[in-house]
Design an enzyme around this catalytic site. Structure first.
Site, PDB file in Angstrom:
ATOM      1  N   GLU A 111      56.953 -33.794 -30.290  1.00 52.19           N
ATOM      2  CA  GLU A 111      57.793 -34.962 -30.026  1.00 52.19           C
ATOM      3  C   GLU A 111      58.983 -34.589 -29.138  1.00 52.19           C
ATOM      4  O   GLU A 111      59.338 -35.330 -28.217  1.00 52.19           O
ATOM      5  CB  GLU A 111      58.296 -35.558 -31.348  1.00 52.19           C
ATOM      6  CG  GLU A 111      57.242 -36.256 -32.169  1.00 52.19           C
ATOM      7  CD  GLU A 111      56.742 -37.542 -31.531  1.00 52.19           C
ATOM      8  OE1 GLU A 111      57.553 -38.262 -30.916  1.00 52.19           O
ATOM      9  OE2 GLU A 111      55.526 -37.815 -31.634  1.00 52.19           O
ATOM     10  N   CYS A 145      44.439 -54.222 -17.462  1.00 55.90           N
ATOM     11  CA  CYS A 145      44.498 -55.287 -18.466  1.00 55.90           C
ATOM     12  C   CYS A 145      43.120 -55.644 -19.024  1.00 55.90           C
ATOM     13  O   CYS A 145      42.999 -56.059 -20.188  1.00 55.90           O
ATOM     14  CB  CYS A 145      45.157 -56.524 -17.869  1.00 55.90           C
ATOM     15  SG  CYS A 145      46.891 -56.256 -17.400  1.00 55.90           S
ATOM     16  N   CYS A 167      48.710 -61.558 -24.545  1.00 52.95           N
ATOM     17  CA  CYS A 167      49.797 -60.882 -23.840  1.00 52.95           C
ATOM     18  C   CYS A 167      50.547 -61.848 -22.925  1.00 52.95           C
ATOM     19  O   CYS A 167      49.968 -62.474 -22.039  1.00 52.95           O
ATOM     20  CB  CYS A 167      49.246 -59.713 -23.028  1.00 52.95           C
ATOM     21  SG  CYS A 167      50.508 -58.859 -22.057  1.00 52.95           S
ATOM     22  N   CYS A 195      48.230 -49.593 -20.427  1.00 49.73           N
ATOM     23  CA  CYS A 195      49.409 -50.409 -20.087  1.00 49.73           C
ATOM     24  C   CYS A 195      50.404 -49.531 -19.331  1.00 49.73           C
ATOM     25  O   CYS A 195      51.542 -49.317 -19.756  1.00 49.73           O
ATOM     26  CB  CYS A 195      50.038 -50.989 -21.353  1.00 49.73           C
ATOM     27  SG  CYS A 195      51.254 -52.298 -21.030  1.00 49.73           S
TER      28      CYS A 195
END
Length: 351
Positions: free
Chosen positions: A35, A196, A205, A189
């Site tokens: 992370e 899409c 969306c 995305c």
């Protein structure tokens, strides 16, 4: 209607990424390390660093027991070096206050050095099955497009977090959901040319319905980034090069770098004080930080007569290092670039 979370989870199971080295583990040390490394850094860049770091520091205790000087070479080139310093501090806190065991509470995790809300929530969700959402660039992009959230200020960020917590109420397996959001943002995305037709959220969306994929998320008006300049002295004596440790605070904190001068007037003054030295400019280049551009002018220093100069050219916190071993040192990427260029020049007759 299938919930937002369940759609992401189903997509992640069939179409998400499953090969990343930090996946499939509940070891908080490995999740935490990934992370932190992934902040402001692409996955493709992180993977090799992640493997090398774990090979040298396989546990949080081994990291805590090392010195910062031992840690920095394994971060050199990743940038945003405060992350590495906080990583080391955090490991020491975990060793001293938690007996080498990561706390499971998001609140306790967030209190550790260098761990913000999203990172704390990710560790809690992946390792301790907490119902805690994340909020990185990928998630912001998905949320602003899907929900039609406009703006770029602190209120916008607050709305995004509120939506994130609302989404996970009553849900399970949030680790897979968080991973799915990161995967979807990285592969489908995307910032430009989102795919899409392959998105599990397409039907509902906002951006897709209103053809606003290119407009969301809204961008802050670009500030004019100031430019600064510096002169870096490339002092080589025989097969050694002079490197200076930078202060802990500021850019490249704690790393080794080349001695610097601010301008040509300082350069002329330095040369006047060292009459045996001659200066040969190397190719100047620009290094871009988040808040300014740095134009670097490397100057190769040669000597007109043979004599012992190692001691006379030492500056504060400096030392001569074998040129052949610089690959093992904690150097900023622009300094690595200069040294590689120096090596490429072939054998130099320097005394």
């Amino acid at each position: 209607m299938t919930s937002f979370v369940k759609r992401i989870q189903a997509w992640q199971q069939t179409s998400g990424r499953h090969h990343l080295p930090w996946q499939g583990t509940k070891d908080p040390y490995k999740v935490w390390l990934s992370e932190i490394m992934l902040q402001q850094t692409q996955v493709s860049t992180v993977i090799d660093y992640y493997h090398r770091f774990l090979e040298r520091f396989p546990t949080v205790l081994s990291l805590a027991q090392a010195s910062q000087a031992e840690v920095m070479p394994y971060w050199a080139g990743l940038g945003y070096y405060a992350r590495a310093r906080n990583l080391h501090k955090c490991a020491q806190v975990i060793a001293q206050q938690y007996q080498g065991q990561f706390p499971s509470s998001p609140k306790d995790l967030q209190a550790l050095p260098g761990i913000g809300e999203s990172t704390a929530n990710a560790i809690a969700a992946f390792c301790f099955d907490a119902i805690t959402p994340i909020m990185d660039g990928n998630v912001k992009r998905i949320f602003t497009r899907f929900y039609g959230i406009e703006g770029y200020d602190s209120q916008t960020n607050k709305r995004l977090w509120e939506q994130a917590y609302q989404n996970v109420i009553g849900e399970k397996n949030i680790g897979q959901y968080n991973q799915g959001l990161m995967d979807l943002g990285s592969t489908i995305c995307t910032r430009t040319k989102p795919i899409c037709t392959s998105c599990p959220l397409q039907k509902d969306c906002f951006a897709f319905k209103h053809h606003k994929q290119a407009e969301l998320p809204q961008k802050k008006p670009k500030k004019i980034i100031p430019q600064k300049e510096t002169i870096m002295l490339v002092l080589q004596v025989g097969n050694s090069i002079l490197l200076q440790q930078r202060p802990e605070k500021g850019i490249w904190g704690g790393l080794l770098s080349l001695p610097e001068l601010s301008n040509t007037a300082e350069m002329e003054k330095w040369l006047a004080l060292h009459p045996s030295a001659t200066a040969s400019p190397m190719a100047s280049f620009e290094h871009i930080f988040s808040h300014y551009r740095l134009l670097i002018h490397p100057i190769l220093i040669q000597f007109t007569r043979s004599h012992t100069v190692q001691e006379s050219f030492l500056v504060e916190n400096s030392q001569w290092y074998p040129l052949a071993n610089t690959d093992q040192l904690a150097l900023p990427s622009p300094v690595m670039k200069i040294i590689e260029g120096l090596k490429g020049m072939g054998t130099l007759r320097l005394f």
